[in-house]
Design a protein around this motif. Sequence first.
Motif: not given
Length: 334
Positions: A153-166, A319-321
């Motif tokens: 969870v931390e990895k995929v959410v972290g990747a999405a946060a780097e992309e700028g998701r709200d 992809r996020l992983w």
Amino acid sequence: MKKLINATETVLTESLDGFVSAHSDLLALGEEHKFVRRIQPKAGKVALISGGGSGHEPLHGGFVGHGMLDAACPGQVFTSPTPDQMLAAAEAVDGGAGTLFIVKNYEGDVMNFEMAAEMAAGEIMTVLTNDDVAVETSTFSTGRRGVAGTLFVEKVVGAAAEEGRDLAALKALGDRANAATRSMGVALTSCTVPAAGTPTFDLGENEMELGVGIHGEPGRRRVALASANEIAEEMVTAILSDFGDRAHGGEASGEAFVLLNGFGGTPLMELYLMFNAAEQLLARRGVTISRSLVGNYVTSLEMAGCSLTVTLLDDELRRLWDAPVHTPALRWGL
């Protein structure tokens, strides 16, 4: 008790000093050892904060950095961090886009993160991880436990946060990743909390605890020591069955991420042997491992044993992983 310590009351602070010093290119230490954070928080990004009792290293501090967490709050060994730690961390890494707490489902963690969220000035949402299938009928008020699946969870959410998701999108993603994840563990020995000085529980020479929690909580049952293949069969069956109606026939199938996680006292040779057994069993039941990790990632001090985590992947989760990450414990793509 034989441990490499100076005094039980300074174990955590001295360990944190060494940890941050060893990774000074990535991390900074918060005032009064309340948290560790990325050395350069990113403006305009949702801040991701997790935490929990120490003794599970590299969870959570080892996952602070690019592509994962912005800060982690360490409690004393097997003890929840306090609300003031979360508040201090949230203020330190605030990027102006809100904060997402990623919280393992333990009563103390849930309560203290909720208190911090209520007291914080900015907008905060929470993702609760509860991937442990060993808790069939829970005796805990909070329900099933959050364990090694928290890493995914931390990895995929972290990747999405780097992309700028709200913030709302990241919470939805975290909830979806958690729902796609199941874990189960087995203990061959207990561990010893430094402040206690004695093993957390007793296991006979020829016994094992199936479904043990990462703090030594009781599992599904205590049984005679079995072969690696038999242990893997037990864990795979419990995990796939728990997915329920997510797949045809009442079990999971398709592409998966698998984490074969050591609890701190099991050699890598044995962990890879267990991964081999799990992979063969999963393949026979229609699950193909396309992404994997083997090693000590969510430990329980020096406990001997392991856990198996299975996450059903889709294109986005895969992809996020795969997205770049640079933390003390996970690094690729940069």
